[in-house]
Design a protein around this motif. Sequence first.
Motif, PDB file in Angstrom:
ATOM      1  N   LEU A  14       0.834  -1.203   0.000  1.00  0.00           N
ATOM      2  CA  LEU A  14       0.000   0.000   0.000  1.00  0.00           C
ATOM      3  C   LEU A  14       0.868   1.251   0.000  1.00  0.00           C
ATOM      4  N   SER A  15       1.907   1.264   0.821  1.00  0.00           N
ATOM      5  CA  SER A  15       2.781   2.434   0.865  1.00  0.00           C
ATOM      6  C   SER A  15       3.456   2.672  -0.478  1.00  0.00           C
ATOM      7  N   ARG A  16       3.897   1.622  -1.126  1.00  0.00           N
ATOM      8  CA  ARG A  16       4.528   1.778  -2.444  1.00  0.00           C
ATOM      9  C   ARG A  16       3.527   2.317  -3.469  1.00  0.00           C
ATOM     10  N   ALA A  17       2.295   1.830  -3.391  1.00  0.00           N
ATOM     11  CA  ALA A  17       1.267   2.340  -4.305  1.00  0.00           C
ATOM     12  C   ALA A  17       1.033   3.827  -4.060  1.00  0.00           C
ATOM     13  N   LEU A  18       0.922   4.210  -2.802  1.00  0.00           N
ATOM     14  CA  LEU A  18       0.720   5.622  -2.482  1.00  0.00           C
ATOM     15  C   LEU A  18       1.901   6.473  -2.924  1.00  0.00           C
ATOM     16  N   VAL A  19       3.105   6.014  -2.640  1.00  0.00           N
ATOM     17  CA  VAL A  19       4.295   6.762  -3.047  1.00  0.00           C
ATOM     18  C   VAL A  19       4.354   6.889  -4.569  1.00  0.00           C
ATOM     19  N   GLY A  20       3.841   5.883  -5.276  1.00  0.00           N
ATOM     20  CA  GLY A  20       3.798   5.943  -6.732  1.00  0.00           C
ATOM     21  C   GLY A  20       2.917   7.056  -7.265  1.00  0.00           C
ATOM     22  N   LEU A  21       2.031   7.569  -6.417  1.00  0.00           N
ATOM     23  CA  LEU A  21       1.171   8.682  -6.824  1.00  0.00           C
ATOM     24  C   LEU A  21       1.828  10.039  -6.605  1.00  0.00           C
ATOM     25  N   GLY A  22       2.950  10.049  -5.908  1.00  0.00           N
ATOM     26  CA  GLY A  22       3.714  11.275  -5.758  1.00  0.00           C
ATOM     27  C   GLY A  22       3.299  12.146  -4.585  1.00  0.00           C
ATOM     28  N   ASP A  23       3.724  13.396  -4.637  1.00  0.00           N
ATOM     29  CA  ASP A  23       3.558  14.319  -3.515  1.00  0.00           C
ATOM     30  C   ASP A  23       2.105  14.628  -3.184  1.00  0.00           C
ATOM     31  N   LEU A  24       1.201  14.377  -4.104  1.00  0.00           N
ATOM     32  CA  LEU A  24      -0.199  14.696  -3.829  1.00  0.00           C
ATOM     33  C   LEU A  24      -0.756  13.915  -2.634  1.00  0.00           C
ATOM     34  N   ILE A  25      -0.077  12.823  -2.239  1.00  0.00           N
ATOM     35  CA  ILE A  25      -0.597  12.028  -1.122  1.00  0.00           C
ATOM     36  C   ILE A  25      -0.321  12.681   0.232  1.00  0.00           C
ATOM     37  N   GLU A  26       0.684  13.555   0.290  1.00  0.00           N
ATOM     38  CA  GLU A  26       1.156  14.032   1.593  1.00  0.00           C
ATOM     39  C   GLU A  26       0.056  14.681   2.430  1.00  0.00           C
ATOM     40  N   PRO A  27      -0.755  15.594   1.870  1.00  0.00           N
ATOM     41  CA  PRO A  27      -1.805  16.195   2.707  1.00  0.00           C
ATOM     42  C   PRO A  27      -2.943  15.237   3.057  1.00  0.00           C
ATOM     43  N   LEU A  28      -2.980  14.086   2.398  1.00  0.00           N
ATOM     44  CA  LEU A  28      -4.056  13.125   2.650  1.00  0.00           C
ATOM     45  C   LEU A  28      -3.699  12.100   3.721  1.00  0.00           C
ATOM     46  N   LEU A  29      -2.424  12.000   4.084  1.00  0.00           N
ATOM     47  CA  LEU A  29      -2.005  10.985   5.051  1.00  0.00           C
ATOM     48  C   LEU A  29      -2.583  11.291   6.434  1.00  0.00           C
ATOM     49  N   PRO A  30      -3.257  10.312   7.052  1.00  0.00           N
ATOM     50  CA  PRO A  30      -3.917  10.544   8.346  1.00  0.00           C
ATOM     51  C   PRO A  30      -2.935  10.468   9.515  1.00  0.00           C
ATOM     52  N   LEU A  31      -2.067  11.474   9.610  1.00  0.00           N
ATOM     53  CA  LEU A  31      -1.003  11.457  10.624  1.00  0.00           C
ATOM     54  C   LEU A  31      -1.531  11.658  12.033  1.00  0.00           C
ATOM     55  N   THR A  32      -2.774  12.091  12.163  1.00  0.00           N
ATOM     56  CA  THR A  32      -3.384  12.268  13.486  1.00  0.00           C
ATOM     57  C   THR A  32      -4.583  11.346  13.677  1.00  0.00           C
ATOM     58  N   SER A  33      -4.618  10.258  12.909  1.00  0.00           N
ATOM     59  CA  SER A  33      -5.735   9.305  13.024  1.00  0.00           C
ATOM     60  C   SER A  33      -5.842   8.755  14.445  1.00  0.00           C
ATOM     61  N   PRO A  34      -7.065   8.552  14.951  1.00  0.00           N
ATOM     62  CA  PRO A  34      -7.220   7.921  16.262  1.00  0.00           C
ATOM     63  C   PRO A  34      -6.801   6.456  16.281  1.00  0.00           C
ATOM     64  N   ASP A  35      -6.646   5.856  15.093  1.00  0.00           N
ATOM     65  CA  ASP A  35      -6.214   4.463  14.990  1.00  0.00           C
ATOM     66  C   ASP A  35      -4.684   4.428  14.993  1.00  0.00           C
ATOM     67  N   PRO A  36      -4.041   3.856  16.023  1.00  0.00           N
ATOM     68  CA  PRO A  36      -2.567   3.873  16.090  1.00  0.00           C
ATOM     69  C   PRO A  36      -1.910   3.137  14.932  1.00  0.00           C
ATOM     70  N   ALA A  37      -2.536   2.064  14.438  1.00  0.00           N
ATOM     71  CA  ALA A  37      -1.945   1.320  13.318  1.00  0.00           C
ATOM     72  C   ALA A  37      -1.962   2.170  12.051  1.00  0.00           C
ATOM     73  N   ALA A  38      -3.075   2.841  11.790  1.00  0.00           N
ATOM     74  CA  ALA A  38      -3.172   3.709  10.613  1.00  0.00           C
ATOM     75  C   ALA A  38      -2.221   4.887  10.737  1.00  0.00           C
ATOM     76  N   ARG A  39      -2.100   5.427  11.947  1.00  0.00           N
ATOM     77  CA  ARG A  39      -1.237   6.573  12.187  1.00  0.00           C
ATOM     78  C   ARG A  39       0.237   6.220  11.927  1.00  0.00           C
ATOM     79  N   ALA A  40       0.683   5.085  12.473  1.00  0.00           N
ATOM     80  CA  ALA A  40       2.062   4.652  12.277  1.00  0.00           C
ATOM     81  C   ALA A  40       2.333   4.325  10.805  1.00  0.00           C
TER      82      ALA A  40
END
Length: 211
Positions: free
Chosen positions: A146-172
């Motif tokens: 999944l991470s490789r697929a997202l990185v393949g989409l380029g910088d547009l993913i950065e603002p979409l990453l849930p860095l403050t998600s309440p789910d610790p697994a998703a956040r990490a």
Amino acid sequence: MSAVERLAAGNASARLRAAMTVGSEPGMVEALLERCAVEPDFFVRDMLTWALTRQPVELTVSKVLAEVRSDVPQARSQALHTLSKLGVPDTWSAITPELLRDPDDEIARTAWRAAVVLAPEGERAGLAAVLVTQLGRGDRMVQLSLSRALVGLGDLIEPLLPLTSPDPAARAHARATELLLRDPDAAFALDVERAKRVDSLGPQRVAELGA
């Protein structure tokens, strides 16, 4: 022995050789797709896909698209992989949000890879928005896919990453993906562990500790 019989030989090496030779034989699309649905060996399946790409594309695409809707999970996964190798732009619409969220990890992983290859420019942000909903899913290999697929989409993913998600697994996982985006050569396993440390200690404290 017919080509169809050779594709079903008891020995994997023989099946691999058969797949290599039948790619140039006419009228083999159905037989190749039928074998894709049941072939247990990864390398043989990959050669079957190669053989499908050697068949006339105007005969192949519609039959591969039908397999994407198959009730057989392996048939769906292999059809998605084949679409990514055929690279026909019009087939993008076959990769639905339901496939991107498929509960079968192998189907989902293949759908992610195919979607990144086939998505037109105007659809890539929407694709990223669906993919980020899957962060935190599965084991290390699923998360790396999944991470490789997202990185393949380029910088547009950065603002979409849930860095403050309440789910610790998703956040990490989001943090590890962010690190991978910035350094594509980074070791993903280490990045996941670093992401967990950043998540628990904060980026400044991690930098101070050199962790």
